[in-house]
Design a protein around this motif. Structure first.
Motif, mmCIF file in Angstrom:
data_model
loop_
_atom_site.group_PDB
_atom_site.id
_atom_site.type_symbol
_atom_site.label_atom_id
_atom_site.label_comp_id
_atom_site.label_asym_id
_atom_site.label_seq_id
_atom_site.Cartn_x
_atom_site.Cartn_y
_atom_site.Cartn_z
ATOM 1 N N ILE A 41 0.838 -1.205 0.000
ATOM 2 C CA ILE A 41 0.000 0.000 0.000
ATOM 3 C C ILE A 41 0.870 1.252 0.000
ATOM 4 N N TYR A 42 1.785 1.292 0.945
ATOM 5 C CA TYR A 42 2.621 2.474 1.123
ATOM 6 C C TYR A 42 3.613 2.625 -0.033
ATOM 7 N N GLY A 43 4.253 1.523 -0.405
ATOM 8 C CA GLY A 43 5.278 1.580 -1.439
ATOM 9 C C GLY A 43 4.750 2.024 -2.789
ATOM 10 N N PHE A 44 3.580 1.529 -3.186
ATOM 11 C CA PHE A 44 3.028 1.933 -4.486
ATOM 12 C C PHE A 44 2.490 3.360 -4.449
ATOM 13 N N ALA A 45 2.040 3.816 -3.272
ATOM 14 C CA ALA A 45 1.647 5.220 -3.154
ATOM 15 C C ALA A 45 2.860 6.123 -3.365
ATOM 16 N N ALA A 61 0.200 0.282 11.793
ATOM 17 C CA ALA A 61 0.896 1.569 11.730
ATOM 18 C C ALA A 61 1.388 1.869 10.319
ATOM 19 N N VAL A 62 1.955 0.865 9.645
ATOM 20 C CA VAL A 62 2.412 1.058 8.270
ATOM 21 C C VAL A 62 1.223 1.363 7.364
ATOM 22 N N ALA A 63 0.123 0.635 7.563
ATOM 23 C CA ALA A 63 -1.076 0.866 6.754
ATOM 24 C C ALA A 63 -1.575 2.299 6.908
#
Length: 395
Positions: A256-260, A312-314
């Protein structure tokens, strides 16, 4: 007692996921300033038992109060200095700044040592990256540029991705979903005096990961194995999840975070759509108490451990994602989802309070190897602090 507390919390916030797929969530509120103030006290207290020469915090074993320490080459070494930088950003406490500088300095060896794995981004960007963002120290910039060049040495142009784990010889070429988070260092370097090839490497890595490691069911493999000569995708595996085709919680949130981040840096809509797809699948499968189990498909659920670090990462990933979305209702969906996750983590069920020197309880590191099960882990604290500051700074 822990089961009772989580059940009680569930009853309080059972509306958390109502309307999730429609983008209309009721938000569980938390006072971010109160939580950050508590964290600041805890961080300063923890520093009393920590010295740079002894190593970097990684986890706190069950029944213990103080951090278990690791060396600079451990993949988690950059998170504690990152926590300190975030705390300094909030408090402007010069004592915290000095500690952040002291714990950041030894990590420069990562930039000038042969690349052992993909974690250079976690180690250097979380420490020197935050330090440079807050201080503008030119020495930090030099180290980050060197670290980006070092990470790029693991790139295989035949495959189009960075080799994540050179030590795992059973795969001709392996790439893990975690590696998406390390692309930010390459994107940053390409904009700040580094080679433009770094941008191309990061863009290619994200593209190949999107094509092969993101599955049709909107979950991710932990690891993709490729032919190192032809680049052909061989198979998807897990290492830290329940099964090859299960949904390992933290892996999903790295995606989620990486592709954002990749969409932010490239402007590519397909990366944005991938982040949205992974985020929606994560939200749609969350349990009623709002915090993921370590793997969504563990057959022992509901008697499986939680992973606060994944939550937290999400939250960070969804706040990053929300900034890229123009539609107000969709934007608010992800902001509210992030706020809900952080509100739950800020409750007495997940906050450490007086239990030990960590900020958060109930993270799970490597369940298949029975390592770091249901204990505080430093990267949970890092992303918790990041998410709190992101929420505080929302306009």
């Amino acid at each position: 007692m822990k089961i009772f507390k989580i059940t009680f919390l569930c009853g309080l916030i059972s509306v958390f996921l109502s309307g999730c797929s429609a983008g209309k969530q009721k938000t569980t509120k938390t006072d971010v300033k109160v939580t950050l103030d508590k964290n600041a006290v805890k961080i300063k207290e923890s520093l009393k038992s920590l010295k740079v020469a002894n190593g970097f915090p990684r986890n706190i074993p069950n029944g213990q109060n103080n951090w278990k320490l690791v060396g600079v080459k451990d993949w988690c070494s950059g998170f504690w200095p990152g926590v300190l930088w975030y705390d300094y950003e909030y408090t402007q406490d010069e004592e915290i700044r000095k500690a952040a500088e002291e714990f950041t300095e030894p990590i420069k060896t990562i930039a000038y040592s042969p690349a052992d794995d993909h974690d250079i981004g976690f180690q250097v960007y979380c420490s020197f990256g935050n330090g440079y963002r807050l201080t503008g120290n030119p020495a930090y910039k030099k180290i980050m540029l060197a670290a980006a060049d070092n990470l790029a040495t693991l790139y295989n142009p035949n495959v189009g991705t960075i080799l994540s784990w050179p030590s795992k010889k059973q795969y001709p070429h392996n790439t893990i979903i975690d590696n998406m988070m390390n692309l930010e260092l390459l994107f940053w370097a390409a904009k700040n005096g580094g080679s433009k090839e770094l941008y191309k490497i990061a863009n290619s890595h994200a593209e190949v990961t999107m094509k092969h490691i993101v599955r049709p069911d909107s979950a991710t493999y932990h690891l993709g194995s490729f032919d190192d000569k032809t680049g052909a995708f061989i198979k998807g595996y897990t290492h830290q999840g329940y099964a090859d085709n299960s949904m390992w919680a933290r892996g999903q949130t790295w995606g989620i975070y990486g592709f954002a981040i990749a969409s932010r840096e490239t402007g590519r809509k397909d990366f944005l759509e991938t982040s949205i797809k992974l985020a929606d699948h994560f939200l749609n499968r969350l349990p009623k108490d709002g915090i993921p189990f370590w793997d969504f498909d563990d057959p022992k659920i509901p008697n499986a451990p939680k992973d606060a670090s994944a939550a937290a990462v999400a939250a960070c990933g969804m706040l990053e994602l929300s900034a890229l979305i123009e539609d107000k209702n969709v934007k608010e969906k992800y902001i509210n989802a992030a706020k809900n996750l952080i509100a739950i983590l800020s409750s007495d069920v997940y906050l450490s309070n007086n239990k030990n020197n960590a900020l958060l309880l109930h993270s799970t590191g490597h369940h298949p190897k029975n390592k770091e099960i249901d204990i505080p882990i430093v990267y949970a604290d890092y992303y918790f602090m990041e998410a709190l500051l992101r929420i505080k700074n929302l306009k």
